[in-house]
Design an enzyme around this catalytic site. Structure first.
Site, short mmCIF file in Angstrom:
data_model
loop_
_atom_site.label_atom_id
_atom_site.label_comp_id
_atom_site.label_asym_id
_atom_site.label_seq_id
_atom_site.Cartn_x
_atom_site.Cartn_y
_atom_site.Cartn_z
N TYR A 69 38.58 39.00 49.06
CA TYR A 69 37.22 39.32 48.60
C TYR A 69 36.39 39.66 49.84
O TYR A 69 36.92 40.02 50.88
CB TYR A 69 36.71 38.09 47.82
CG TYR A 69 35.39 38.22 47.13
CD1 TYR A 69 35.18 39.17 46.14
CD2 TYR A 69 34.33 37.37 47.46
CE1 TYR A 69 33.95 39.26 45.50
CE2 TYR A 69 33.11 37.46 46.82
CZ TYR A 69 32.92 38.42 45.85
OH TYR A 69 31.70 38.50 45.21
N ARG A 92 28.00 52.56 45.53
CA ARG A 92 27.38 51.66 46.51
C ARG A 92 28.27 50.44 46.65
O ARG A 92 28.03 49.39 46.09
CB ARG A 92 25.96 51.27 46.04
CG ARG A 92 25.08 50.68 47.11
CD ARG A 92 24.60 49.29 46.69
NE ARG A 92 25.68 48.33 46.66
CZ ARG A 92 25.68 47.20 45.96
NH1 ARG A 92 24.70 46.90 45.19
NH2 ARG A 92 26.70 46.36 46.00
N LYS A 146 37.13 41.33 42.33
CA LYS A 146 36.26 40.52 41.48
C LYS A 146 37.08 39.87 40.36
O LYS A 146 36.88 38.71 40.01
CB LYS A 146 35.16 41.38 40.85
CG LYS A 146 34.15 41.93 41.85
CD LYS A 146 32.98 41.00 42.09
CE LYS A 146 32.10 41.53 43.21
NZ LYS A 146 31.03 40.62 43.60
N GLU A 197 29.55 46.83 38.52
CA GLU A 197 29.64 46.38 39.90
C GLU A 197 29.45 47.54 40.87
O GLU A 197 30.11 48.58 40.74
CB GLU A 197 31.01 45.73 40.13
CG GLU A 197 31.15 44.97 41.41
CD GLU A 197 30.35 43.66 41.42
OE1 GLU A 197 30.48 42.86 40.48
OE2 GLU A 197 29.60 43.46 42.39
N ASP A 198 28.58 47.36 41.80
CA ASP A 198 28.41 48.28 42.92
C ASP A 198 28.12 49.73 42.50
O ASP A 198 28.63 50.69 43.09
CB ASP A 198 29.60 48.18 43.89
CG ASP A 198 29.61 46.83 44.61
OD1 ASP A 198 28.76 45.97 44.28
OD2 ASP A 198 30.46 46.63 45.49
N ASP A 229 26.47 42.43 38.03
CA ASP A 229 26.68 41.36 39.00
C ASP A 229 25.70 41.46 40.17
O ASP A 229 25.23 40.45 40.68
CB ASP A 229 28.12 41.48 39.50
CG ASP A 229 28.55 40.29 40.32
OD1 ASP A 229 28.08 39.18 40.04
OD2 ASP A 229 29.36 40.48 41.24
N ASP A 230 25.41 42.69 40.58
CA ASP A 230 24.56 42.87 41.76
C ASP A 230 23.10 42.56 41.45
O ASP A 230 22.36 42.10 42.31
CB ASP A 230 24.71 44.30 42.29
CG ASP A 230 26.16 44.59 42.60
OD1 ASP A 230 26.71 43.93 43.49
OD2 ASP A 230 26.77 45.43 41.90
N ASN A 252 26.20 42.51 52.40
CA ASN A 252 27.65 42.43 52.64
C ASN A 252 28.20 43.78 53.07
O ASN A 252 27.61 44.80 52.75
CB ASN A 252 28.36 42.01 51.34
CG ASN A 252 27.97 40.62 50.91
OD1 ASN A 252 27.93 39.71 51.71
ND2 ASN A 252 27.65 40.47 49.63
O1 LIG Z 1 30.94 41.54 46.50
C1 LIG Z 1 30.22 40.71 47.07
O2 LIG Z 1 30.58 40.00 47.99
C2 LIG Z 1 28.82 40.52 46.56
C3 LIG Z 1 28.35 41.74 45.88
O3 LIG Z 1 28.47 41.89 44.69
C4 LIG Z 1 27.90 42.86 46.71
O4 LIG Z 1 27.64 42.69 47.90
O5 LIG Z 1 27.81 43.96 46.15
MG LIG Z 2 28.63 43.94 44.16
#
Ligand SMILES: O=C([O-])CC(=O)C(=O)O
Ligand SMILES: [Mg+2]
Length: 642
Positions: free
Chosen positions: A190, A243, A261, A333-334, A356-357, A498
């Site tokens: 991760y 992103r 994830k 996600e992202d 999640d973000d 991150n």
């Molecule tokens: O993935 C991770 O560590 C946390 C997160 O969702 C991101 O930074 O987009």
């Molecule tokens: Mg993310």
């Protein structure tokens, strides 16, 4: 007898299954698999590749290759059979599947392979004799050996690739390894290593993971979903790669994120692996480096936008609901800001969706703040919050803080929001900028004169809590941290971006520049820091604390929508897990080592909220939700194959 390409096929195994099944077992959806036999019908020569069309179709409904001893499945492992409305695992149903594999293919089937751990009896029963060296080893010894091997690699990406190899080879071993060594291996599978893996995904690509849906599949997405071997999907993590962490547009190579994830959904939250589906939607990329990279694995075109994008996403969301029903959780996600908010708003009222973000990060940070206040003092309403970054994470956290303040004090949301200020690339968000602001920033445009720089915003607003969520590294400079320290006895500083390279400051910087006074946590992990003879630990304010437990809670309750109150409940549940011992070490989050217990508590609170809000469909509500959540968790221990 059926003939295909001159070879005879008999469904002996199938009739065997029918005979062996009790009536209650037949009631559940048992995947029917016709084993392909060679012309002499000897089962030892079964060849899974010779299955008929129809059989393959049935296998897609969720079959496997092995008959499992039900006694060995207690505590999980029923990943081949499913009931209609059950949680992640169904222990009330005797698991039953039919062998279609030869010993050779069994060793190459990651869902069932046990490697050297196959017992003597299993080696006899499953045609494995001679395919393995004589030794039989326990799963624990396999773990010991693999940890030893992984530790030999000094380069994080090599460790990542080694872990991916194990996942592809032997799923249960992978998860046991991860669960039992979670603090050491989380940074490998991760954040932060997964970020580098995505950047280099094309070069390190060996076998495809997850499902790729590109513009080429427009009009055929339902068919593509049917190509996935499992039909009983409970969680999808989907990205369009625009992103990835704070690394920007990585196009199709973002696949590492949904894969990572979901491995946490299983390891940390106990969702069975076969119920997890990683998906990357490829609408192109605007990353010139990737477009010119000969090893790039995605569509070589610039991103589709507008109607073309919306249509593809809509087809995807419709197909998902059609094939998996309304209780499948879709985690966005992202995605880039401009799509993330719109997708959540568009599908939040028709699908079980979660970003999640926006929401996961918000929930984890709120938990961190609730527990930080036990050290710093005061209630949330007594504090002032300043964000650097007004995207998904920043505005998502800001809103959840305001919601919690309103919940605690009873003041209207508009009032609570005034405790929270955000700085974006153009400076402090203030009312004079209202016209030009994106819609998700508007609620934060308070009355104030314009301020351009973060440092000046800190001096003007005098925040007690500073949160970095901009995706831009090294923005909490020495001056920033020193100013926060001059304003506060114990400044709360959260550097959330991150991976590590994008962190607003390091743990060492935060502790050194604040002379050990900062309450610090970061999105990516940092090791202990020694300052002035004292060792400081820092927590990881990462959504990995929340989404696995939240997902488990949604699944066990059969929730059909995600509600903000569930996020608040998850935050409170997480904050309640922080002990005095953790505080004494400077931690505002509990250690990841206890994550399955933490996830069970989060799941229980989320499920309870789902029942309270009338959003749960699994009735009646179990009496002890924590115990129930724990009992539903996937266990990676090997099962015994008869
Ligand atoms: O993935 C991770 O560590 C946390 C997160 O969702 C991101 O930074 O987009
Ligand atoms: Mg993310």
């Amino acid at each position: 007898m059926i003939s295909l390409n001159g070879t005879s096929f008999m469904n002996n195994s199938l009739s065997g299954v029918s005979r062996s099944l009790s009536r209650s077992q037949r009631r559940v959806h048992v995947p029917v698999v016709v084993a392909a036999l060679s012309s002499n019908g000897r089962p030892g020569e079964r060849n899974a590749t010779l299955l008929m069309e129809t059989t393959l179709k049935e296998m897609r409904d969720g079959s496997s290759a092995i008959e499992v001893d039900p006694k060995s499945t207690v505590g999980g492992g029923v990943d081949d059979v499913y009931g209609e409305d059950r949680a992640t695992e169904d222990q009330s149903i005797t698991p039953w599947t039919v062998s279609v594999a030869s010993g050779y293919s069994l060793l190459r089937d990651p869902h069932h392979n046990k490697g050297l751990a196959f017992s003597e009896k299993e080696r006899d029963a499953h045609y494995l004799r001679g395919l393995l060296p004589p030794v039989v080893v326990a799963q624990n010894l396999q773990i010991k050996k693999l940890m030893h091997n992984i530790r030999q690699y000094q380069v994080p990406l090599q460790r990542y690739m080694a872990m991916m190899d194990i996942q592809e080879m032997n799923e249960r071993l992978f998860y046991k390894l991860l669960i039992e060594n979670v603090e050491e291996l989380l940074p490998v599978v991760y954040t932060p290593t997964v970020g580098e893996a995505c950047q280099k995904y094309g070069s390190i690509f060996r076998r495809p993971q997850g499902l790729f849906i590109s513009l080429k599949e427009k009009g055929k997405i339902l068919e593509v979903l049917k190509n996935w071997p499992q039909r009983k999907i409970q969680v999808i993590v989907v990205t369009d790669g625009e992103r990835i962490l704070g690394l920007g547009d990585l196009g199709c190579q973002g696949m590492g994120i949904p894969v990572g994830k979901l491995s946490l959904y299983t390891a940390l939250g106990g969702i069975r692996p076969s119920a997890c589906l990683p998906i990357t939607i490829d609408v192109g990329t605007n990353n010139e480096n990737l477009l010119n990279d000969e090893f790039y694995i995605g569509l070589r075109q610039r991103r589709a936008t507008g109607q073309e994008y919306a249509e593809l996403l809509h087809e995807f969301m419709s197909a998902v609901k059609q094939i998996y029903g309304e209780k499948v959780l879709v985690q966005f996600e992202d995605f880039a800001n401009h799509n993330a908010f719109d997708l959540l708003a568009k599908y939040g009222s028709t699908h079980l969706v979660f970003n999640d973000d926006i929401q996961g990060t918000a929930s984890v940070v709120l938990a961190g703040l609730i527990s930080a206040l036990k050290v710093v003092g005061g209630s949330l309403a007594d504090h002032r919050f300043l964000f650097l970054g007004a995207g998904e994470a920043g505005t998502g956290i800001a809103e959840l803080i305001a919601l919690e303040i309103s919940k605690q004090t009873g003041v209207p949301l508009e009032e609570s929001r005034k405790k929270v200020w955000l700085v974006d690339s153009k400076g402090l968000i203030v009312s004079s900028r209202m016209e030009s602001l994106q819609h998700f920033k508007k609620p934060w445009a308070h009355e104030h004169e314009p301020v351009k720089e973060l440092i000046d915003a800190i001096k003007a607003i005098k925040p007690t809590v500073l949160i970095g969520s901009s995706g831009a590294g090294s923005t909490f400079t020495k001056e920033v941290v020193e100013t926060m320290t001059s304003l506060n006895e114990k400044p709360v500083i959260l550097a959330l971006s991150n991976p590590t390279s994008q962190s607003e400051c390091t743990a060492e910087e935060a502790y050194t520049w604040s002379k050990g006074r900062a309450i610090f946590a970061s999105g990516s992990p940092f090791g202990p820091v020694e300052y002035d003879g004292k060792v400081y630990l820092s927590g990881q304010a990462n959504n990995a604390y929340i989404f696995p437990g939240l997902g488990l809670g949604l699944i066990i309750s059969g929730a059909i929508r995600v509600h903000d109150d569930m996020l608040l409940a998850a935050s409170e549940a997480l904050a309640a897990q922080v002990t005095q011992e953790n505080f004494d070490k400077g931690l505002i989050f509990p250690p990841f080592a206890n994550i399955r217990k933490i996830s069970a508590h989060i799941a229980a609170r989320v499920a309870a909220k789902a029942y309270e809000l009338g959003l749960a469909t699994h009735l009646p509500q179990p009496e002890n939700l924590v115990a129930y959540a724990e009992s539903c968790m996937y266990s990676p221990n090997y099962r015994s194959y008869r």
